[in-house]
Motif scaffolding. Structure first.
Motif, PDB file in Angstrom:
ATOM      1  N   ALA A 130      -3.979  -2.250  13.439  1.00 13.16           N
ATOM      2  CA  ALA A 130      -3.259  -1.832  12.234  1.00 13.16           C
ATOM      3  C   ALA A 130      -3.175  -2.971  11.223  1.00 13.16           C
ATOM      4  O   ALA A 130      -2.952  -4.120  11.582  1.00 13.16           O
ATOM      5  CB  ALA A 130      -1.860  -1.340  12.590  1.00 13.16           C
ATOM      6  N   ALA A 131      -3.379  -2.613   9.958  1.00 10.91           N
ATOM      7  CA  ALA A 131      -3.292  -3.586   8.864  1.00 10.91           C
ATOM      8  C   ALA A 131      -2.668  -2.903   7.660  1.00 10.91           C
ATOM      9  O   ALA A 131      -2.860  -1.707   7.440  1.00 10.91           O
ATOM     10  CB  ALA A 131      -4.676  -4.126   8.513  1.00 10.91           C
ATOM     11  N   GLU A 132      -1.934  -3.681   6.865  1.00  8.64           N
ATOM     12  CA  GLU A 132      -1.290  -3.128   5.671  1.00  8.64           C
ATOM     13  C   GLU A 132      -1.450  -4.105   4.515  1.00  8.64           C
ATOM     14  O   GLU A 132      -1.395  -5.314   4.700  1.00  8.64           O
ATOM     15  CB  GLU A 132       0.191  -2.856   5.932  1.00  8.64           C
ATOM     16  CG  GLU A 132       0.885  -2.156   4.790  1.00  8.64           C
ATOM     17  CD  GLU A 132       2.282  -1.672   5.139  1.00  8.64           C
ATOM     18  OE1 GLU A 132       2.861  -0.940   4.316  1.00  8.64           O
ATOM     19  OE2 GLU A 132       2.795  -2.017   6.213  1.00  8.64           O
ATOM     20  N   ALA A 133      -1.642  -3.554   3.309  1.00  4.32           N
ATOM     21  CA  ALA A 133      -1.782  -4.386   2.116  1.00  4.32           C
ATOM     22  C   ALA A 133      -1.366  -3.572   0.899  1.00  4.32           C
ATOM     23  O   ALA A 133      -1.419  -2.342   0.917  1.00  4.32           O
ATOM     24  CB  ALA A 133      -3.228  -4.864   1.955  1.00  4.32           C
ATOM     25  N   GLU A 134      -0.950  -4.267  -0.160  1.00  9.67           N
ATOM     26  CA  GLU A 134      -0.666  -3.576  -1.418  1.00  9.67           C
ATOM     27  C   GLU A 134      -1.973  -2.994  -1.950  1.00  9.67           C
ATOM     28  O   GLU A 134      -3.059  -3.530  -1.703  1.00  9.67           O
ATOM     29  CB  GLU A 134      -0.061  -4.533  -2.435  1.00  9.67           C
ATOM     30  CG  GLU A 134       1.337  -4.988  -2.065  1.00  9.67           C
ATOM     31  CD  GLU A 134       1.962  -5.864  -3.138  1.00  9.67           C
ATOM     32  OE1 GLU A 134       1.315  -6.104  -4.177  1.00  9.67           O
ATOM     33  OE2 GLU A 134       3.092  -6.306  -2.923  1.00  9.67           O
ATOM     34  N   TYR A 135      -1.848  -1.879  -2.686  1.00 14.25           N
ATOM     35  CA  TYR A 135      -3.054  -1.232  -3.214  1.00 14.25           C
ATOM     36  C   TYR A 135      -2.770  -0.692  -4.606  1.00 14.25           C
ATOM     37  O   TYR A 135      -1.694  -0.156  -4.866  1.00 14.25           O
ATOM     38  CB  TYR A 135      -3.511  -0.094  -2.291  1.00 14.25           C
ATOM     39  CG  TYR A 135      -4.924   0.349  -2.591  1.00 14.25           C
ATOM     40  CD1 TYR A 135      -6.007  -0.337  -2.062  1.00 14.25           C
ATOM     41  CD2 TYR A 135      -5.170   1.416  -3.437  1.00 14.25           C
ATOM     42  CE1 TYR A 135      -7.298   0.035  -2.357  1.00 14.25           C
ATOM     43  CE2 TYR A 135      -6.473   1.804  -3.736  1.00 14.25           C
ATOM     44  CZ  TYR A 135      -7.525   1.104  -3.199  1.00 14.25           C
ATOM     45  OH  TYR A 135      -8.821   1.474  -3.497  1.00 14.25           O
TER      46      TYR A 135
END
Length: 198
Positions: A130-135
């Motif tokens: 799992a990975a998360e970033a602003e988009y």
């Protein structure tokens, strides 16, 4: 196809989790199509991929997004006003959401959605994937949340784009084998940038 059904069920669980008990009504409009062409580089040759415009409604608001011409728009499912996929294979897209007035803020919406993402007997999320970033799309800001998992021995990548529009909190959910995302990063960006209120 069983793999698509498993992913559709997961998305359905997600779509229903943020209403805070408020009953949601979702309507879908017929797809309207036009095409554009994007060039994709592969190690062997240049390929031209056609995109088509689609139109649908989420909670009474009409949206448009470009999708691959070869993807077939699927009949509306409960809580999933728009989905399209390959006839054979696992590549596809789903778009769903809730009215901003039904949820107490964008962060709560995202948190609620992510809390509902769990491994099932038919789909096991790979630990640590799992990975998360602003988009940021051309029209909306939000965040990307992605992970890989395995179903029926096939590795699948799922990318959730949580976006805030003028009236709604939206999830654009793309899925496919990891190589689909690696080879078509520019195309995926173009599809997401095309998502806008009609």
């Amino acid at each position: 196809m069983k793999k698509w059904v498993v992913l559709l069920v997961m998305a359905g669980m997600l779509a229903g989790c943020s209403s805070g008990g408020t009953e949601e009504t979702t309507k879908s409009e017929s797809t309207t199509e036009s095409t554009s062409v994007t060039e994709l580089s592969t190690s062997e040759s240049e390929k031209k991929v056609e995109l088509k415009d689609t139109e649908f409604q989420i909670e009474g608001t009409t949206y448009t997004i470009k999708i691959l011409d070869k993807w077939e728009v699927q009949p509306e499912e409960e809580n999933i006003p728009f989905s399209a996929r390959e006839e054979l294979g696992v590549q596809g897209i789903m778009v769903y959401g809730v009215k901003k007035s039904d949820v107490n803020g964008f962060e709560i919406f995202k948190h609620g959605m992510k809390e509902q993402i769990v491994s099932t007997e038919d789909f096991q999320i790979e630990e640590g994937s799992a990975a998360e970033a602003e988009y940021q799309t051309a029209h909306y800001s939000g965040s990307e949340y992605s992970f890989t998992g395995v179903t029926e021995g096939i590795k699948i990548e799922i990318q959730y784009y949580f976006l805030e529009t003028e009236t709604d909190y939206i999830v654009v959910n793309l899925m496919g084998v990891p190589s689909f995302f690696e080879k078509n990063a520019d195309l995926i960006t173009e599809m997401l940038n095309s998502f806008v209120t009609a």
